[in-house]
Design a protein around this motif. Structure first.
Motif, PDB file in Angstrom:
ATOM      1  N   TRP A 177       0.845  -1.201   0.000  1.00  0.00           N
ATOM      2  CA  TRP A 177       0.000   0.000   0.000  1.00  0.00           C
ATOM      3  C   TRP A 177       0.875   1.243   0.000  1.00  0.00           C
ATOM      4  N   ASP A 178       0.317   2.286  -0.553  1.00  0.00           N
ATOM      5  CA  ASP A 178       1.025   3.564  -0.632  1.00  0.00           C
ATOM      6  C   ASP A 178       0.949   4.254   0.742  1.00  0.00           C
ATOM      7  N   ILE A 179       2.076   4.299   1.455  1.00  0.00           N
ATOM      8  CA  ILE A 179       2.114   4.899   2.798  1.00  0.00           C
ATOM      9  C   ILE A 179       2.897   6.216   2.724  1.00  0.00           C
ATOM     10  N   GLN A 180       2.286   7.296   3.204  1.00  0.00           N
ATOM     11  CA  GLN A 180       2.941   8.608   3.131  1.00  0.00           C
ATOM     12  C   GLN A 180       3.065   9.233   4.511  1.00  0.00           C
ATOM     13  N   PRO A 181       4.288   9.355   5.033  1.00  0.00           N
ATOM     14  CA  PRO A 181       4.439  10.096   6.286  1.00  0.00           C
ATOM     15  C   PRO A 181       4.453  11.609   6.008  1.00  0.00           C
ATOM     16  N   ILE A 182       3.646  12.351   6.757  1.00  0.00           N
ATOM     17  CA  ILE A 182       3.639  13.815   6.629  1.00  0.00           C
ATOM     18  C   ILE A 182       3.857  14.387   8.027  1.00  0.00           C
ATOM     19  N   ASP A 183       4.929  15.155   8.189  1.00  0.00           N
ATOM     20  CA  ASP A 183       5.265  15.669   9.520  1.00  0.00           C
ATOM     21  C   ASP A 183       5.160  17.193   9.563  1.00  0.00           C
ATOM     22  N   GLY A 184       5.168  17.702  10.789  1.00  0.00           N
ATOM     23  CA  GLY A 184       5.172  19.155  10.997  1.00  0.00           C
ATOM     24  C   GLY A 184       3.834  19.830  10.769  1.00  0.00           C
ATOM     25  N   LEU A 185       2.736  19.060  10.857  1.00  0.00           N
ATOM     26  CA  LEU A 185       1.407  19.653  10.658  1.00  0.00           C
ATOM     27  C   LEU A 185       0.896  20.263  11.970  1.00  0.00           C
ATOM     28  N   PRO A 186       0.125  21.361  11.902  1.00  0.00           N
ATOM     29  CA  PRO A 186      -0.496  21.865  13.129  1.00  0.00           C
ATOM     30  C   PRO A 186      -1.446  20.795  13.689  1.00  0.00           C
ATOM     31  N   PRO A 187      -1.417  20.532  15.031  1.00  0.00           N
ATOM     32  CA  PRO A 187      -2.209  19.439  15.612  1.00  0.00           C
ATOM     33  C   PRO A 187      -3.694  19.478  15.238  1.00  0.00           C
ATOM     34  N   LYS A 188      -4.266  20.659  15.071  1.00  0.00           N
ATOM     35  CA  LYS A 188      -5.710  20.716  14.759  1.00  0.00           C
ATOM     36  C   LYS A 188      -6.041  20.106  13.393  1.00  0.00           C
ATOM     37  N   LEU A 189      -5.040  19.997  12.551  1.00  0.00           N
ATOM     38  CA  LEU A 189      -5.283  19.352  11.257  1.00  0.00           C
ATOM     39  C   LEU A 189      -5.128  17.824  11.335  1.00  0.00           C
ATOM     40  N   VAL A 190      -4.507  17.364  12.402  1.00  0.00           N
ATOM     41  CA  VAL A 190      -4.247  15.932  12.553  1.00  0.00           C
ATOM     42  C   VAL A 190      -5.445  15.223  13.179  1.00  0.00           C
ATOM     43  N   ASN A 191      -6.034  15.843  14.186  1.00  0.00           N
ATOM     44  CA  ASN A 191      -7.179  15.229  14.860  1.00  0.00           C
ATOM     45  C   ASN A 191      -8.388  16.156  14.811  1.00  0.00           C
ATOM     46  N   PRO A 192      -9.600  15.578  14.661  1.00  0.00           N
ATOM     47  CA  PRO A 192     -10.791  16.423  14.654  1.00  0.00           C
ATOM     48  C   PRO A 192     -10.935  17.129  16.007  1.00  0.00           C
ATOM     49  N   PRO A 193     -11.516  18.342  16.048  1.00  0.00           N
ATOM     50  CA  PRO A 193     -11.671  19.042  17.325  1.00  0.00           C
ATOM     51  C   PRO A 193     -12.456  18.205  18.338  1.00  0.00           C
ATOM     52  N   PRO A 194     -12.073  18.246  19.642  1.00  0.00           N
ATOM     53  CA  PRO A 194     -12.699  17.370  20.655  1.00  0.00           C
ATOM     54  C   PRO A 194     -14.230  17.501  20.713  1.00  0.00           C
ATOM     55  N   GLU A 195     -14.761  18.685  20.424  1.00  0.00           N
ATOM     56  CA  GLU A 195     -16.219  18.870  20.522  1.00  0.00           C
ATOM     57  C   GLU A 195     -16.981  18.078  19.453  1.00  0.00           C
ATOM     58  N   THR A 196     -16.267  17.564  18.438  1.00  0.00           N
ATOM     59  CA  THR A 196     -16.954  16.789  17.403  1.00  0.00           C
ATOM     60  C   THR A 196     -16.934  15.287  17.694  1.00  0.00           C
TER      61      THR A 196
END
Ligand SMILES: [Zn+2]
Length: 274
Positions: free
Chosen positions: A97-116
């Motif tokens: 499978w095509d696996i792509q590591p992407i680093d240095g992202l702002p955390p809010k783009l990595v996980n959905p906001p807790p209220e959702t």
């Protein structure tokens, strides 16, 4: 000479038909991660795949599938009426499978906001319940067609690793089409879910093709069918869009067999000219 050839041909035909009648089942599909396998056997046969007793169509067709992450072996048991059970262990080929590591992202783009979180959990429970359906619909056994044609912009099985956290793999095929493109049922079935606005997938449609095999069509701008509605292959069911968490307009089409995620592109074959 002519006589000999005819005799030989006759012998071969006899050989072939004997072999065919001796086999307890036939199977189409590959023993490979992400594959759907369609089988046919004598009605009344008991077919068990990895411990799950499969339901058969009245004419003896059945389906099972191998998840993206299916382990290296799978077990198929076949018990024709009045005969001994045959137990087969099959090797399952691994796919890359095509696996792509992407680093240095702002955390809010990595996980959905807790209220959702609550909303997402409710929506996933709803989809999870739909995936349990085991209906007598037999459209799974017909060749599938593409719900839309265009450039393939995302493939099944790829995965991003964001800031070191592996995200859910991409369980569908993306077709780059403009918003409002007609979306056609890839096979007949019954609409098992129609939701206008889910958090990740936006306008979402699930079509039950029977015996556990279901299509999910997502990021839709318009839904044109309702839950419980019977649809035919090629019928207009929605318009494509970029609703939910889509980065651009496209149609995402996924295929499940119960909880197993399978490759709709591989199952359907080449995209027709467009
Ligand atoms: Zn997608």
């Amino acid at each position: 000479m002519k006589t000999v050839r005819a005799w030989l041909t006759g012998l071969l035909l006899v050989g072939v038909s004997m072999a065919a009648s001796a086999a307890p089942y036939t199977l189409n599909g590959d023993w490979e991660q992400g594959s759907v396998l369609i089988g046919s056997t004598t009605p009344g046969t008991k077919v068990t795949f990895n411990g799950r007793l499969l339901t058969l169509t009245p004419d003896g067709k059945f389906v099972f599938a191998l998840d993206r992450d299916a382990p290296a072996t799978a077990e198929l048991r076949i018990k024709p009426p009045g005969e001994r059970e045959i137990v087969e262990q099959h090797d399952v080929a691994k796919r890359a499978w095509d696996i792509q590591p992407i680093d240095g992202l702002p955390p809010k783009l990595v996980n959905p906001p807790p209220e959702t979180e609550k909303r997402i959990a409710m929506e996933q429970a709803k989809i999870g319940a739909v995936k349990k359906r085991d209906t007598q619909i037999s459209d799974f056994a017909t060749p599938f067609t593409w719900p839309a044609t265009g450039r393939i912009s995302g493939v099944f099985g790829s995965q991003r690793i964001l800031n070191g956290t592996p995200k859910s793999p991409h369980y569908g095929v993306d077709v780059a089409v403009p918003i409002g493109t007609p979306v056609l049922a890839p096979a007949g079935g019954v609409v098992s879910l129609a939701e206008k606005d889910l958090y990740f997938t936006g306008g979402t449609l699930i079509i039950d093709h029977g015996h556990g095999l279901q299509s999910i069509l997502v990021h839709l701008s318009k839904l044109l069918v309702k839950p419980g509605q019977t649809v035919k292959q090629g019928e207009l069911v929605a318009e494509s869009g970029m609703t939910g968490r889509a980065t651009g307009p496209h149609l995402h089409w996924g295929l499940y067999w119960f909880d197993e995620h399978v490759d709709a592109q591989k199952f359907t074959g080449d995209m027709p000219a467009h």
